[in-house]
Structure formats: structure tokens, C-alpha cells
Design an enzyme around this catalytic site. Structure first.
Site, short mmCIF file in Angstrom:
data_model
loop_
_atom_site.label_atom_id
_atom_site.label_comp_id
_atom_site.label_asym_id
_atom_site.label_seq_id
_atom_site.Cartn_x
_atom_site.Cartn_y
_atom_site.Cartn_z
N TYR A 155 47.03 3.65 6.35
CA TYR A 155 46.12 2.42 6.77
C TYR A 155 46.02 2.28 8.20
O TYR A 155 45.07 2.00 8.52
CB TYR A 155 46.86 1.14 6.01
CG TYR A 155 45.95 0.03 5.86
CD1 TYR A 155 44.77 -0.08 5.32
CD2 TYR A 155 46.43 -1.09 6.88
CE1 TYR A 155 44.06 -1.42 5.15
CE2 TYR A 155 45.38 -2.16 6.97
CZ TYR A 155 44.44 -2.41 6.07
OH TYR A 155 43.66 -3.75 6.07
N LYS A 213 42.49 2.54 10.29
CA LYS A 213 42.13 1.47 11.14
C LYS A 213 41.96 1.48 12.49
O LYS A 213 40.95 1.33 13.16
CB LYS A 213 43.02 0.19 10.72
CG LYS A 213 43.01 -0.39 9.40
CD LYS A 213 41.68 -0.95 9.03
CE LYS A 213 41.55 -1.58 7.61
NZ LYS A 213 39.99 -1.96 7.01
#
Length: 255
Positions: A153, A157
């Protein structure tokens, strides 16, 4: 009505931040294409958009599939005649410590967040270049700064911030703005599900992490939607290639 006459596309808009963004676009006068994995899941958002006085269309789309993305944007353009705004919000979690993380968990998160945003931006760009007008927003996260148990993640991001900067350099001459918004701790169903996976309630999580937030509270989905509504308006026409952290304080103090 800053977005009157515009057509906005919001991915991952069946719930949470995406739904709030779609509704906020409608409140500002935009017609909205609501994208998620199933059209049925989008119906509540569609009804809220229509209640705000705008037109809406629900489209089932796996943003990690180039074929589905191309088809979705063709349908949107055929329906509204324009694609002015794209908010790349679709995402999911597959958290684990890196030595336990499966290749599938890595691939799935990168495919949806990063590849999906690339594919949707590429598809939207075609129409925006012809119009010589467009606004694209990537949904990054405070976790782009790094967070234990979220290597996939965090990498996705952080990549979205770089993608926003790069696209801003490439398409600025066509009057297209590209930015990223990086939410901090926001109270959503996804956050609640993440808490439950580690044996916490939403209230437990809020109590634990809000102590490090200068404003002493979790964010609301509307907090993100309001910033995005500004970034896709002409009031932000000279902002491009930037990442705005929306985290209740300086980003370094919150994570």
C-alpha cells in the site's frame, strides 16, 4: 456551482471517500460517472448524485483491466460528450508484514491503486487533450511516508505522487492539471474493516491514533471531498504536480 457543465469520473465511488467525492462534484454542478466493481454497488451513490440535481451513470469497471477501462470511458464520453474531471480513488487493502506478504497481495494492491490510476488517466487524457481542458486527482495517502505492515500500500501510494508529478509535466501544455491528495486517518468502512482484522473496533482505533493527530480527531470523508472539489475547480487552475496532505496536522506528526 463551480463545476457546472463539467463531467466528472470517480473510481471506487460505491462507498467511502469515493462516494463523498462523487456527491460533492454533483453539489458543485457536475454530472458524474460512478465507477466501481459492480454497477449495483454504485446505485446508492447514483441516487445521492441525482438528489443533488446532477445526472449520474453507474458503470462496472475493474480499473486494473485496460479493456474494461477503455470501454468505460467510451461509454462515459458517449453519454455526456465530455470527460473533464477524473478522480482516481479505487483501492483496497492487503496488509501484512513484508516477509509474510504474498506475491498476489503485492500485485493486487499495486494493480488496483497504481496501475488502475495509470490506465484511467491514460484513457481520460485522450479526451482531455482534445478538449484542451482537464483535471486529474490521484488518491495517495499519508502511508506513502511508510507504515509497518503496508509495504504494498505504501509503495502504491508513493508511486501515485510520482505519477501525478510526471503527468503534470507531460500534459500541462494541454491545460490539464494533475495533482494528488493524501488523506490521513479517515473514518471509512475500509478503515473499520482494517481495524477489525487486527482485533480492534473502530472506536479503539480512533482512540489509539487520534492522540498523534494535532486536531485530535479522525477525518471525515467530506474533508477529502472538499479538497478534491477545490483541486478540480478552476480556482485551482495554477496548481499542478502537487500532493496535498489532508491529515489533521503536519504529515510527519500523524503517521
Amino acid at each position: 456551482m463551480r463545476l457546472s457543465g463539467r463531467t466528472a469520473v470517480v473510481t471506487g465511488a460505491a462507498r467511502g471517500i469515493g462516494a463523498a467525492e462523487a456527491i460533492r462534484m454533483a453539489q458543485e454542478g457536475a454530472n458524474v460517472a460512478v465507477l466501481d466493481l459492480s454497477a449495483e454497488a454504485c446505485q446508492e451513490t447514483v441516487e445521492a448524485v441525482e438528489a443533488a440535481g446532477a445526472e449520474a451513470i453507474a458503470i462496472a469497471c475493474d480499473v486494473s483491466s485496460a479493456q474494461q477501462v477503455e470501454k468505460a470511458f467510451e461509454e462515459i464520453h458517449n453519454r455526456f460528450g465530455r470527460v473533464d474531471i477524473l478522480v482516481n480513488n479505487a483501492g483496497l487493502l492487503r496488509d501484512n508484514l513484508s516477509f509474510k506478504m504474498s506475491e498476489d497481495d503485492w500485485d493486487k494492491v499495486l494493480d488496483v491503486h497504481l496501475k488502475g490510476s495509470f490506465l484511467c488517466s491514460k484513457a481520460a487524457q485522450k479526451y482531455m487533450v482534445e478538449q484542451e481542458y482537464g483535471k486529474i486527482v490521484m488518491t495517495s495517502s499519508i502511508v506513502a511516508l511508510g507504515n509497518k505492515g503496508q509495504a504494498n500500500y505504501s509503495a502504491a501510494k508513493a508511486g501515485l505522487q510520482a505519477l501525478a508529478r510526471t503527468l503534470a509535466l507531460e500534459v500541462g501544455r494541454f491545460n490539464i492539471n494533475v495533482n494528488a491528495v493524501a488523506p490521513g486517518w479517515i473514518e471509512t468502512e475500509m478503515t473499520k474493516e482494517a481495524a477489525e482484522r487486527v482485533g480492534m473496533t473502530m472506536e479503539d482505533m480512533k482512540e489509539r491514533f487520534a492522540k498523534n493527530i494535532p486536531l485530535k480527531r479522525f477525518g471525515r470523508v467530506e474533508d477529502i471531498a472538499n479538497v478534491v472539489a477545490f483541486l478540480v475547480s478552476d480556482e485551482a487552475s495554477y496548481i499542478s504536480g502537487e500532493t496535498i496532505y489532508v491529515s489533521g496536522g503536519p504529515s510527519s506528526s500523524v503517521i
